[in-house]
Scaffold this motif. Structure first.
Motif, PDB file in Angstrom:
ATOM      1  N   ARG B  31       0.750  -0.994  -0.519  1.00 46.31           N
ATOM      2  CA  ARG B  31       0.211   0.334   0.085  1.00 46.31           C
ATOM      3  C   ARG B  31       1.121   1.148  -0.327  1.00 46.31           C
ATOM      4  O   ARG B  31       1.974   1.417   0.961  1.00 46.31           O
ATOM      5  CB  ARG B  31      -1.017  -0.038   0.972  1.00 46.31           C
ATOM      6  CG  ARG B  31      -1.966  -1.328   1.187  1.00 46.31           C
ATOM      7  CD  ARG B  31      -2.879  -1.065   2.195  1.00 46.31           C
ATOM      8  NE  ARG B  31      -3.856  -2.521   2.001  1.00 46.31           N
ATOM      9  CZ  ARG B  31      -4.618  -2.647   3.316  1.00 46.31           C
ATOM     10  NH1 ARG B  31      -4.909  -1.761   4.288  1.00 46.31           N
ATOM     11  NH2 ARG B  31      -5.796  -3.732   2.456  1.00 46.31           N
ATOM     12  N   TYR B  33       0.528   5.384  -0.460  1.00 42.94           N
ATOM     13  CA  TYR B  33      -0.430   6.888  -0.379  1.00 42.94           C
ATOM     14  C   TYR B  33       0.006   8.773  -0.339  1.00 42.94           C
ATOM     15  O   TYR B  33       2.342   8.088  -0.093  1.00 42.94           O
ATOM     16  CB  TYR B  33      -0.506   6.988   1.294  1.00 42.94           C
ATOM     17  CG  TYR B  33      -0.999   5.586   1.903  1.00 42.94           C
ATOM     18  CD1 TYR B  33      -0.464   4.800   2.553  1.00 42.94           C
ATOM     19  CD2 TYR B  33      -2.373   5.408   2.449  1.00 42.94           C
ATOM     20  CE1 TYR B  33      -0.573   4.056   2.853  1.00 42.94           C
ATOM     21  CE2 TYR B  33      -2.727   4.384   2.727  1.00 42.94           C
ATOM     22  CZ  TYR B  33      -2.173   3.224   3.278  1.00 42.94           C
ATOM     23  OH  TYR B  33      -2.664   2.230   3.727  1.00 42.94           O
ATOM     24  N   TYR B  35       0.338  12.517   0.372  1.00 46.45           N
ATOM     25  CA  TYR B  35      -0.521  13.417   1.366  1.00 46.45           C
ATOM     26  C   TYR B  35       0.064  14.194   0.926  1.00 46.45           C
ATOM     27  O   TYR B  35       1.675  14.590   0.200  1.00 46.45           O
ATOM     28  CB  TYR B  35       0.096  13.455   2.698  1.00 46.45           C
ATOM     29  CG  TYR B  35      -0.341  12.045   2.853  1.00 46.45           C
ATOM     30  CD1 TYR B  35      -0.122  11.167   3.300  1.00 46.45           C
ATOM     31  CD2 TYR B  35      -2.035  12.153   4.124  1.00 46.45           C
ATOM     32  CE1 TYR B  35      -0.156   9.255   4.181  1.00 46.45           C
ATOM     33  CE2 TYR B  35      -2.168  10.771   4.714  1.00 46.45           C
ATOM     34  CZ  TYR B  35      -1.474   9.638   4.733  1.00 46.45           C
ATOM     35  OH  TYR B  35      -1.817   9.144   4.984  1.00 46.45           O
ATOM     36  N   PHE B  90       3.860  14.086   1.107  1.00 44.60           N
ATOM     37  CA  PHE B  90       4.703  12.866   1.597  1.00 44.60           C
ATOM     38  C   PHE B  90       4.222  11.987   1.054  1.00 44.60           C
ATOM     39  O   PHE B  90       2.882  11.795   0.724  1.00 44.60           O
ATOM     40  CB  PHE B  90       4.358  13.332   3.486  1.00 44.60           C
ATOM     41  CG  PHE B  90       5.355  14.092   4.110  1.00 44.60           C
ATOM     42  CD1 PHE B  90       4.935  14.961   4.173  1.00 44.60           C
ATOM     43  CD2 PHE B  90       6.292  13.542   4.314  1.00 44.60           C
ATOM     44  CE1 PHE B  90       5.518  16.108   4.685  1.00 44.60           C
ATOM     45  CE2 PHE B  90       7.125  14.918   5.030  1.00 44.60           C
ATOM     46  CZ  PHE B  90       6.670  15.673   5.758  1.00 44.60           C
ATOM     47  N   SER B  94       2.270   1.164   3.551  1.00 43.65           N
ATOM     48  CA  SER B  94       1.597   0.592   4.413  1.00 43.65           C
ATOM     49  C   SER B  94       1.700  -0.753   4.172  1.00 43.65           C
ATOM     50  O   SER B  94       1.863  -1.117   2.619  1.00 43.65           O
ATOM     51  CB  SER B  94       0.661   0.885   5.327  1.00 43.65           C
ATOM     52  OG  SER B  94      -0.330   0.488   4.589  1.00 43.65           O
ATOM     53  N   PRO B  99       2.245  -4.818  11.163  1.00 40.94           N
ATOM     54  CA  PRO B  99       1.494  -3.817  11.980  1.00 40.94           C
ATOM     55  C   PRO B  99       0.657  -2.572  11.012  1.00 40.94           C
ATOM     56  O   PRO B  99       0.573  -2.255  10.145  1.00 40.94           O
ATOM     57  CB  PRO B  99       2.628  -3.271  12.424  1.00 40.94           C
ATOM     58  CG  PRO B  99       3.595  -3.887  12.228  1.00 40.94           C
ATOM     59  CD  PRO B  99       3.185  -4.615  10.421  1.00 40.94           C
ATOM     60  N   GLU B 100       0.081  -2.119  11.864  1.00 45.19           N
ATOM     61  CA  GLU B 100      -1.219  -0.811  10.856  1.00 45.19           C
ATOM     62  C   GLU B 100      -0.724   0.342  11.365  1.00 45.19           C
ATOM     63  O   GLU B 100      -0.737   1.152  12.272  1.00 45.19           O
ATOM     64  CB  GLU B 100      -2.510  -1.001  11.741  1.00 45.19           C
ATOM     65  CG  GLU B 100      -3.426  -2.278  11.550  1.00 45.19           C
ATOM     66  CD  GLU B 100      -3.242  -2.823  10.154  1.00 45.19           C
ATOM     67  OE1 GLU B 100      -3.856  -3.859   9.868  1.00 45.19           O
ATOM     68  OE2 GLU B 100      -3.125  -1.782   9.191  1.00 45.19           O
ATOM     69  N   THR B 101       1.181  -0.072  10.700  1.00 45.28           N
ATOM     70  CA  THR B 101       1.349   1.593  10.571  1.00 45.28           C
ATOM     71  C   THR B 101       1.961   2.369   9.642  1.00 45.28           C
ATOM     72  O   THR B 101       1.722   1.606   8.110  1.00 45.28           O
ATOM     73  CB  THR B 101       2.861   2.023  11.274  1.00 45.28           C
ATOM     74  OG1 THR B 101       2.187   1.362  12.971  1.00 45.28           O
ATOM     75  CG2 THR B 101       3.978   2.649  11.635  1.00 45.28           C
ATOM     76  N   GLN B 102       1.886   3.579   9.271  1.00 46.89           N
ATOM     77  CA  GLN B 102       2.584   3.922   7.605  1.00 46.89           C
ATOM     78  C   GLN B 102       4.062   4.248   8.160  1.00 46.89           C
ATOM     79  O   GLN B 102       4.329   5.444   8.867  1.00 46.89           O
ATOM     80  CB  GLN B 102       1.398   5.211   6.754  1.00 46.89           C
ATOM     81  CG  GLN B 102      -0.016   4.757   7.151  1.00 46.89           C
ATOM     82  CD  GLN B 102      -0.609   5.297   6.018  1.00 46.89           C
ATOM     83  OE1 GLN B 102       0.254   7.198   5.288  1.00 46.89           O
ATOM     84  NE2 GLN B 102      -2.099   5.203   5.239  1.00 46.89           N
ATOM     85  N   TYR B 103       4.389   4.376   7.134  1.00 46.26           N
ATOM     86  CA  TYR B 103       6.275   4.610   6.882  1.00 46.26           C
ATOM     87  C   TYR B 103       6.227   5.629   5.870  1.00 46.26           C
ATOM     88  O   TYR B 103       6.205   5.487   4.796  1.00 46.26           O
ATOM     89  CB  TYR B 103       7.072   3.787   6.245  1.00 46.26           C
ATOM     90  CG  TYR B 103       6.944   2.616   7.750  1.00 46.26           C
ATOM     91  CD1 TYR B 103       6.156   1.313   8.124  1.00 46.26           C
ATOM     92  CD2 TYR B 103       8.009   2.213   8.357  1.00 46.26           C
ATOM     93  CE1 TYR B 103       6.331   0.405   9.054  1.00 46.26           C
ATOM     94  CE2 TYR B 103       7.232   1.470   9.893  1.00 46.26           C
ATOM     95  CZ  TYR B 103       6.671   0.468  10.031  1.00 46.26           C
ATOM     96  OH  TYR B 103       6.234  -0.481  10.409  1.00 46.26           O
ATOM     97  N   PHE B 104       6.571   6.616   6.404  1.00 43.75           N
ATOM     98  CA  PHE B 104       6.244   8.127   5.648  1.00 43.75           C
ATOM     99  C   PHE B 104       7.888   8.720   4.660  1.00 43.75           C
ATOM    100  O   PHE B 104       9.336   7.782   5.355  1.00 43.75           O
ATOM    101  CB  PHE B 104       6.540   9.768   6.170  1.00 43.75           C
ATOM    102  CG  PHE B 104       5.269   9.438   6.687  1.00 43.75           C
ATOM    103  CD1 PHE B 104       4.340   8.784   7.308  1.00 43.75           C
ATOM    104  CD2 PHE B 104       4.618  10.233   5.803  1.00 43.75           C
ATOM    105  CE1 PHE B 104       3.208   8.816   7.389  1.00 43.75           C
ATOM    106  CE2 PHE B 104       3.026  10.777   5.698  1.00 43.75           C
ATOM    107  CZ  PHE B 104       2.097   9.001   7.294  1.00 43.75           C
ATOM    108  N   GLY B 105       8.284   8.966   3.472  1.00 38.61           N
ATOM    109  CA  GLY B 105       9.365   9.545   2.757  1.00 38.61           C
ATOM    110  C   GLY B 105       9.767  10.791   3.509  1.00 38.61           C
ATOM    111  O   GLY B 105       8.176  10.839   4.577  1.00 38.61           O
TER     112      GLY B 105
END
Lengths: 115, 113
Positions: B31, B33, B35, B90, B94, B99-105
């Motif tokens: 997944r 995303y 933003y 950004f 995920s 884990p239900e976590t998003q990792y950002f650039g």
């Protein structure tokens, strides 16, 4: 729609002291997660701590802990023994499982740790 | 090496120009995303993708388009940039299995003149 409210745009704390950042959210969901992210001046978004709504026990991560009050829809972050490196913008975020893990962010709290 | 990379890191463009922001990840997440962050508004979701063939609009998709070229790549395009698209952008990833976590650039700062 989900909303996340951080009512403290700016806060400051003396080094080595404890500070609490507030976050409230509004949802009709029962299965969700809550997060605190830190954004230092480097602008990188860094995960601080996460909490599953179905867990009653408050999450802790070293000097960071949360006070999760599900009925009150409150999710505050406590930083103990504040360090200069904790100076950053802190964002509270809500994620519901039912819609592709979409995150909803609060508007942030700018924390300054004073030496 | 960073798990989620974004290029460019900074960009200045003019009104009406087409611009593409790129995101790559080595985390193996399905997944991705996009933003945008504006002062006082937090982060708002533009588009998200569950896999290469699944793309969905977020809260503020007007004026933007995306392309998921591969599992590891997710690009955001501004077809005709306007000044109110000036923001910090950004990319995040995920893993539905983890884990239900998003990792950002690291973010791309875009200025539209």
């Amino acid at each position: 729609a989900q909303t996340v409210t951080q009512s403290q745009p700016e806060m400051s704390v003396q080094e080595a002291e404890t500070v609490t950042l507030s976050c409230t959210y509004d949802t009709s969901e029962s299965n969700y997660y809550l997060f605190w992210y830190k954004q230092p001046p480097s602008r990188q978004m860094i995960l601080v701590i996460r909490q599953e709504a179905y867990k009653q026990q408050n999450a802790t991560e070293n000097r960071f802990s949360v006070n999760f009050q599900k009925a009150a829809k409150s999710f505050s972050l406590k930083i103990s023994d504040s360090q200069l490196g904790d100076t950053a913008m802190y964002f509270c975020a809500f994620m519901k499982r039912s819609a592709g893990n979409q995150f909803y962010f609060g508007t942030g709290t700018s924390l300054t740790v004073i030496p | 090496d960073a798990d989620v990379t974004q290029t460019p890191r900074n960009r200045i463009t003019k009104t009406g120009k087409r611009i593409m922001l790129e995101c790559s990840q080595t985390k193996g997440h399905d997944r991705m995303y996009w933003y945008r962050q504006d002062p006082g508004l937090g982060l708002r979701l533009i588009y998200y993708s569950f896999d290469v063939k699944d793309i969905n609009k977020g809260e503020i998709s007007d004026g933007y388009s995306v392309s998921r070229q591969a599992q590891a790549k997710f690009s955001l395009s501004l077809e005709s940039a306007i000044p109110n698209q000036t923001a910090l952008y950004f990319c995040a990833t995920s893993d539905q299995r983890g884990p239900e976590t998003q990792y950002f650039g690291p973010g791309t700062r875009l200025l539209v003149l």
